[in-house]
Design a protein around this motif. Structure first.
Motif, short mmCIF file in Angstrom:
data_model
loop_
_atom_site.label_atom_id
_atom_site.label_comp_id
_atom_site.label_asym_id
_atom_site.label_seq_id
_atom_site.Cartn_x
_atom_site.Cartn_y
_atom_site.Cartn_z
N GLU B 191 0.46 -1.22 0.27
CA GLU B 191 -0.16 -0.32 0.01
C GLU B 191 0.81 1.55 0.17
O GLU B 191 1.87 1.34 0.55
CB GLU B 191 -0.72 -0.02 1.76
CG GLU B 191 -2.09 -0.82 1.21
CD GLU B 191 -2.82 -0.83 2.64
OE1 GLU B 191 -2.80 0.08 3.78
OE2 GLU B 191 -3.49 -1.60 2.19
N LEU B 192 0.00 2.21 -0.78
CA LEU B 192 1.10 3.77 -0.41
C LEU B 192 0.04 4.20 -0.57
O LEU B 192 -1.11 4.40 -0.54
CB LEU B 192 1.92 3.57 -1.77
CG LEU B 192 3.06 2.88 -2.20
CD1 LEU B 192 3.36 3.33 -3.70
CD2 LEU B 192 4.24 3.81 -1.57
N PRO B 193 0.24 5.64 0.23
CA PRO B 193 -0.27 6.52 0.60
C PRO B 193 -0.83 7.51 -0.63
O PRO B 193 0.07 7.28 -1.74
CB PRO B 193 0.92 7.80 1.46
CG PRO B 193 1.96 7.58 1.03
CD PRO B 193 1.90 6.10 1.18
N PRO B 194 -1.64 7.88 -0.68
CA PRO B 194 -2.04 9.07 -2.01
C PRO B 194 -0.81 10.03 -2.76
O PRO B 194 -0.37 10.35 -1.64
CB PRO B 194 -3.20 9.86 -1.26
CG PRO B 194 -3.11 9.42 -0.10
CD PRO B 194 -2.65 8.47 0.21
N LYS B 195 -1.19 10.28 -4.07
CA LYS B 195 -0.19 10.83 -4.70
C LYS B 195 -0.19 12.22 -4.21
O LYS B 195 -0.84 13.03 -3.89
CB LYS B 195 -0.38 10.59 -6.07
CG LYS B 195 0.81 11.34 -6.94
CD LYS B 195 0.88 10.93 -7.88
CE LYS B 195 1.66 11.92 -9.04
NZ LYS B 195 1.43 12.26 -10.68
N GLY B 196 1.35 13.11 -3.54
CA GLY B 196 0.90 13.93 -3.38
C GLY B 196 0.95 14.48 -2.27
O GLY B 196 1.27 15.78 -1.38
#
Ligand code: FAD
Ligand code: SF4
Ligand code: SF4
Ligand code: SF4
Ligand code: SF4
Ligand code: SF4
Ligand code: FES
Lengths: 148, 340, 664
Positions: B191-196
């Motif tokens: 999982e990755l946090p939202p872009k930006g």
């Protein structure tokens, strides 16, 4: 005067609702004439004019920006125009540092009875801009020789 | 467990960001095992050729620090973007332009002139008697090329797409705690946090700083930090020192304000929601200058008071390149390249 | 209808209508109205556009309303004349068919376009731009409802000189309940000390005491003396005032004015009512007509309210009115309006080092002279030297003492000294025609009906006016010497006087600065309270619901004080007469999450509408006080403050659209 560098400059004028906007109306009622290059945005007080708007306008394609408010001591909200005055000192200095001619940013006190002054301010400002190259930010080109 | 490939690339860097990673010491232990370092020139003699040889997106995470100052920095940025899944702007320079972006009012020619021709110590008797200056190409004998100094100094986003931002000059260990979380989450759950996402605080610095404030803040005399010995308990703004805290993102823990009794210069970039911290702070500072004695000072007095603030660009945009400059500079560059 | 709006996503589904007016030929001659109306339909958010010959006419408005209903519009843009003319007209017309009045925008294409340009093509382009900016604004306008608050219908007047008395009586006689708060033990202020008043020379007490007793007996007046206003919270219509009452140690209701206590009190101190020229005891009645008429024990000078130390007065009082255990009391009052009438004081002459001053050197001030002239005063009305009680043969008056001296003292003119000095000289000459009387002046400023004549009369009676300001006043033997230069003749003068009377500058009363802090009412550069507008709002302050009158604002005479007292009362009544206050909803608002608690905004609002919530560590705008100037919104560095329907987003969109180059 010098060469005509920008025959149709674009101007945004922020007018205080209590004074300069009324002066503009009075100019209309008196059928005075000035160039159509200026679009006005009326704010409750010149103190509402966030410096961000000035740079928004310059970056958005305006060749010049006018902020007009009540004379010092006559602001309908007492001290709003002093805030404007102070902000404009820094805004102009900042613009100059970035190579934007500070003449493109103009502050004027115009009371509601000063229709003539309103017309004169607009006319002369537009005339002056015609003899400056198009705004460097408008063409997306900061003047490359900033002062030292 | 599969190891993730990490690269640390750099533009016009000062070394501070590298040091901030080295200083982490044992903090890196939880991820040490799972990380495979593929590029970090400060750590070992990695070569660009090796990176070029990698598959596209083979690097999992690339931390890029330093702004884009020369043609080479842009090339490196593009190379690592191509080879990395996640591109992180690490440090204020890469996020916003940083200290080097203070040169943005000048083009390359002016900068070179001031260093090699007009510099204080440059004359016939001095070190650069012949007013020599570096050339991008050198053909006598063996042909050599040097990277070209660009007319601008811009953040990483001006060249490539960026996934996350880790502001700070340099970033601090608490941000690394967040980064380590992000990395472990990625490894474990993919999982990755939202872009930006900005890996820092979620408020303005003032909230984190929490120095004591008087009932209202007015400044009747602006002071530069060296002019007084500020009361370490009280808000610096209230002591006449321009502090960028209200418009700056929290997350540094008040390194300057609490740690060094110095004003915040804005290295963590705009507070959440703030678009242009420079103009917002300019407006705030102008508004509170002499706020209670405006009529007394009168237009002239107010003007004088404002003129005691030296160097608005350097004060309000110390780390942050305003958007209009980015756009402008990019446009200039495009025009230049299309001419060729 | 407003509910429907709240649930809708603002930008998404908004249905806007554009109505372009020809105004006969006024607009249509220079702007291609037809074309504009056609093009306007293409604008984002606009579902209907129409033209009208005269939009403001009956049929014009009717058509507008029909279109609003037919096209189910949420907001409209009227492209016509200046909003100062018809904004209200169209807001009303739209409101009648269910559009919130704050969803109505005026695009001024007449005064700001058709009338000021002659090139039709350019004017048309510009008119279109003006409309586009207003469409952008309308897209993000919020439906708003006027703010309303209840009004507490009680009033409070602070300071009971002639100004405060007048204000309180006007309010009370109009049926409002008034709390009259006075810091001294009695009401009356300085006027009670005067002997007779210019220009008519009627006796001051005679015209004042009926008003004082009216106050004492008025059902609508609650008099609180020996008390100070120590805190004000709340806002217009809903102030909470805290009054601190100092103990008097005499129970007003029991005291029957027998004077037995005074006889036995062993302490003698100078009487301030007499300007220190006469004595009083530590327990005393301020003056015979004092209201409330009750004795008071001066705790500072009392030997000790301990039975072991003195307690003579308590033993003497048959009424058992003396109570040594009285404590300071704090009273909370809820009021809708406040009138400040705290008056003036005289400039401290000890700050003028060139002048000797004091009864022992026979140099006194005007108020002390009033007491010497007064038949109820310490000398029974005979003008005698305080030092030796001899009749003075030469009396010198000096005007502008501390006034009109920007370098050293106060820069302003105290306005009334010329006239009262004339009065003093005249009354003295009247009493003792043989006395030599000199008046030193800079200029005579006696504007006002009957004032100049008054000075003339004094001169006719032999008072010698000398233009010049004494450079030194000092004692030599039993004479007081005045050094001066006559600026008309250039000659140097030395006058040997038996008595010198100074006319010191009138300055803000001693508590003004503290009171300014308590009420948040601004002071001017001299420390007087400041009116909201010198010309147009002379008794209003920037704090809504707070009025100021009389010499608390600037030096003035009694007639002006009375007029201002009444003016302040009527302004307060205008406020209190309505059960509710309505307020324009275009106000600033703080986004709690974004506010960093930086406090930058705290000093910016001229109306004190922004306060700080130190628990949440955020700023809060009191809507009812906000006048909607937007100054704070453009200063907030954390982008937490915004002005409703004048948001950053709206203005930025307007700028963007105004500058967009035509796609054609
Ligand atoms: C020597 C002299 C002669 C004059 N002769 C004339 C004349 O002949 N004709 C004429 O028209 N005018 C004359 N005047 C002017 C006149 O005295 C004033 O115009 C008038 O008295 C002012 O009334 P006021 O109610 O505004 O102030 P004040 O009389 O000063 O009354 C103010 C009241 O407020 C009270 N107060 C102050 N602070 C507080 C507080 N914090 N809380 C509660 N209460 C407070 C005071 O105790 C006082 O009772 C003369 C003035 C002087 C000095
Ligand atoms: S010192 Fe700076 S960061 Fe700290 S509270 Fe004051 S303004 Fe905010
Ligand atoms: S206080 Fe400001 S300048 Fe200092 S580290 Fe924090 S964000 Fe950077
Ligand atoms: S609405 Fe205005 S522009 Fe239209 S007809 Fe009436 S006065 Fe003229
Ligand atoms: S200026 Fe803005 S951020 Fe600062 S306290 Fe006021 S509302 Fe909050
Ligand atoms: S908008 Fe103006 S009146 Fe309203 S709170 Fe802000 S500064 Fe005060
Ligand atoms: S109201 Fe006109 S400038 Fe403030």
């Amino acid at each position: 005067m010098s060469e005509l560098l920008n025959p149709e400059p674009k101007v945004i004028a922020f007018l205080c609702k209590w004074c300069s906007s009324n002066a503009a109306d009075l100019a209309g009622v008196s059928r005075m004439k000035y160039p159509a290059n200026v679009i006005t945005i009326v704010t409750p007080c010149s103190g509402r004019v966030d410096p961000t708007y000035i740079f928004d306008a310059l970056a958005g394609g305006a060749d010049g920006v006018i902020v007009a408010g009540c004379h010092p001591g006559e602001c309908h909200y007492v001290t709003g125009n002093y805030k404007t005055l102070k902000r404009m000192v820094l805004v102009k200095e900042l613009a100059a540092q970035m190579g934007i001619e500070d003449e493109r940013i103009h502050l004027e006190w115009i009371s509601s009875s000063e229709a003539k002054k309103f017309v004169k301010t607009m006319t002369e400002f537009i005339e002056k801009l015609k003899h400056l190259p198009p705004n460097p930010l408008r063409n997306n080109r900061v003047a490359l020789e900033a002062k030292h | 467990m599969k190891k993730i490939k990490l690269a640390v690339a750099a533009g016009s860097f000062c070394g501070g960001c590298d040091m901030s990673i080295i200083n982490l010491n044992e903090m890196l232990i939880p991820i040490e095992e799972v990380i495979e370092l593929v590029f970090w020139q400060v750590a070992a003699d990695f070569k660009f050729e090796d990176v070029e040889a990698l598959q596209d997106k083979e690097i999992d995470i690339c931390l890029y620090h330093g702004p884009i100052r020369t043609s080479e920095h842009a090339e490196i940025a593009h190379l690592f973007r191509k080879k990395s899944k996640v591109m992180i702007a690490y440090g204020s320079c890469s996020c916003f332009g940083g200290i080097p972006q203070l040169a943005n009012p000048y083009d390359a020619q002016t900068i070179l002139d001031s260093v090699y021709t007009n510099g204080y110590n440059i004359d016939e008797s001095g070190p650069n008697q012949n007013y020599m200056r570096p050339k991008s190409e050198y053909k006598k004998g063996r042909a050599m090329t040097l990277p070209k100094l660009l007319d601008s100094c811009l953040p990483l986003t001006s060249e490539v797409d960026v996934n996350y931002f880790v502001p700070g000059c340099p970033p601090v260990p608490t941000q690394w705690e967040m980064l380590v979380d992000i990395i472990t989450n990625f490894i474990k759950k993919g999982e990755l946090p939202p872009k930006g996402t900005v890996v820092a605080g979620e408020t303005a610095l003032c909230e984190e700083c929490g120095r004591e404030k008087p009932e209202e803040i007015v400044i009747n005399r602006f002071r530069r930090p060296f002019e007084i010995d500020p009361d370490p308990e009280k808000c610096l703004l209230s002591q006449g020192i321009i502090c960028m805290g209200p418009a700056t993102r929290a997350g540094c823990g008040g390194q300057c304000t609490l740690g060094a009794n110095m004003p915040c210069r804005g290295c963590f970039g705009p507070a959440p929601g703030v678009k242009d911290p420079g103009l917002k702070m300019l407006s705030a500072i102008a508004s509170i200058g002499g706020a209670k004695i405006e009529a007394e000072l009168g237009p002239e007095g107010l003007k004088k008071l404002m003129e005691t603030i030296p160097d608005p660009f350097g004060t309000f945009y110390r780390f942050f390149t305003p958007e209009y400059i980015i756009k402008t500079k990019k446009k200039v560059a495009e025009e230049e390249s299309s001419k060729k | 209808m407003s509910q429907k709006k709240k649930t809708r996503e603002p930008e998404e589904a908004k249905r806007l209508g554009v109505f372009v007016c020809h105004c006969g030929k006024n607009i249509a001659a220079t702007v291609d109205v037809e074309n504009i109306a056609k093009e306007a339909t293409n604008l984002h958010g606009v579902v209907h556009a129409a033209e009208s010959h005269y939009l403001c006419s009956e049929p014009g408005q009717k058509a507008l309303q029909d279109d609003i209903k037919y096209h189910r519009l949420d907001g409209i843009i009227c492209a016509c004349c200046s909003p100062t003319l018809h904004e209200e007209t169209f807001r009303k017309a739209a409101a009648d068919v269910g559009i919130n009045k704050y969803e109505v925008e005026i695009a001024n294409i007449r005064e700001k376009c058709s009338w000021v340009h002659s090139d039709k093509e350019k004017a048309t382009v510009k008119a279109m731009k003006i409309i586009e900016t207003k469409v952008e604004k309308a897209l993000l306008n919020e439906a708003l409802t006027p703010i309303s608050v209840d009004v507490n219908r009680n009033a409070m007047v602070v300071g009971a000189g002639i100004t405060g008395i007048q204000a309180a009586l006007d309010l009370a006689n109009s049926g409002y309940h008034v709390y009259l708060v006075e810091q001294s033990p009695t009401i009356g202020g300085h006027m009670a000390q005067l002997t007779s008043t210019f220009p008519t020379l009627d006796c001051s007490q005679c015209i004042l005491s009926p008003k004082m007793s009216e106050i004492a007996h008025h059902d609508n007046v609650e008099l609180i003396t020996n008390a100070k206003l120590t805190s004000v919270t709340g806002f217009v219509g809903n102030f909470k005032a805290q009054i601190t009452k100092k103990p008097k140690f005499v129970i007003e209701e029991l005291c029957n004015l027998c004077d037995d206590c005074v006889e036995v009190c062993p302490v003698i101190v100078p009487n301030e009512f007499e300007g220190g020229l006469g004595p009083r005891k530590a327990i005393y009645l301020p003056f015979p007509q004092a209201v409330p008429s009750a004795y008071i024990l001066d705790i500072e000078n009392c030997l000790g309210i301990h039975p072991l130390v003195c307690s003579k007065c308590r033993d003497a009082c048959e009424q058992k009115a003396i109570n040594y255990d009285m404590k300071e009391e704090i009273v909370e009052l809820n009021v809708g309006a406040i009138v400040i009438a705290t008056g003036y004081d005289l400039y401290d002459i000890s700050k003028i080092s060139e002048y000797d001053f004091g009864p022992e050197v026979d140099v006194i001030d005007g108020l002390q002279f009033e007491r010497l002239l007064n038949s109820a005063g310490p000398t029974g009305g005979a003008v005698l030297r305080p030092s030796d009680h001899k009749k003075p043969e030469t009396v010198v008056f000096v005007q502008c003492v501390g006034s009109r001296d920007p370098e050293h003292h106060m820069a302003y003119c105290s306005k009334i000294c010329c006239t009262y000095t004339g009065k003093h000289a005249l009354l003295l000459k009247d009493q003792e025609p043989e006395t030599e009387v000199y008046v030193f002046y800079i200029d005579i400023r006696a504007a006002g009906r009957g004032y100049e004549e008054f000075i003339d009369r004094a001169q006719e009676m032999g008072v010698i006016y000398i233009r010049g300001k004494p450079s030194k006043i000092f004692r030599e033997g039993d004479k007081t010497i005045i050094w001066a230069a006559n600026t008309l003749t250039g000659e140097r003068l030395e006058v040997e006087a038996d008595l010198v009377v100074l006319a010191p500058a009138m300055i803000p009363s001693f508590d003004t600065k503290i009171l300014s802090g308590v009420t948040k009412c601004n002071l001017d550069e001299y420390g007087f309270f400041k009116e909201a507008h010198v010309k147009l709002k002379p008794v209003e302050s920037l704090v809504q619901g707070l009025f100021v009158a009389g010499t608390a604002l600037s030096p003035k005479d009694i007639p002006e004080c009375v007029a201002q007292g009444s003016a302040a009362a009527s302004k307060a009544m205008a406020l209190l007469s309505k059960p509710q206050l309505y307020h324009d909803p275009i106000v600033a608002i703080v986004n709690e999450k974004a506010c960093s608690g930086c406090k930058v905004c705290q000093s910016l609002c001229p109306y004190g509408a922004i306060s700080f919530d130190s628990v949440k560590n955020i700023s809060v705008v009191k809507e009812i006080l906000c006048q909607g100037c937007g100054t704070c919104a453009s200063a907030c560095p954390s982008l937490a403050l915004t002005l409703k329907n004048q948001t950053d987003k709206q203005i930025e969109n307007m700028i963007r659209i105004a500058l967009k180059t035509e796609a054609k």
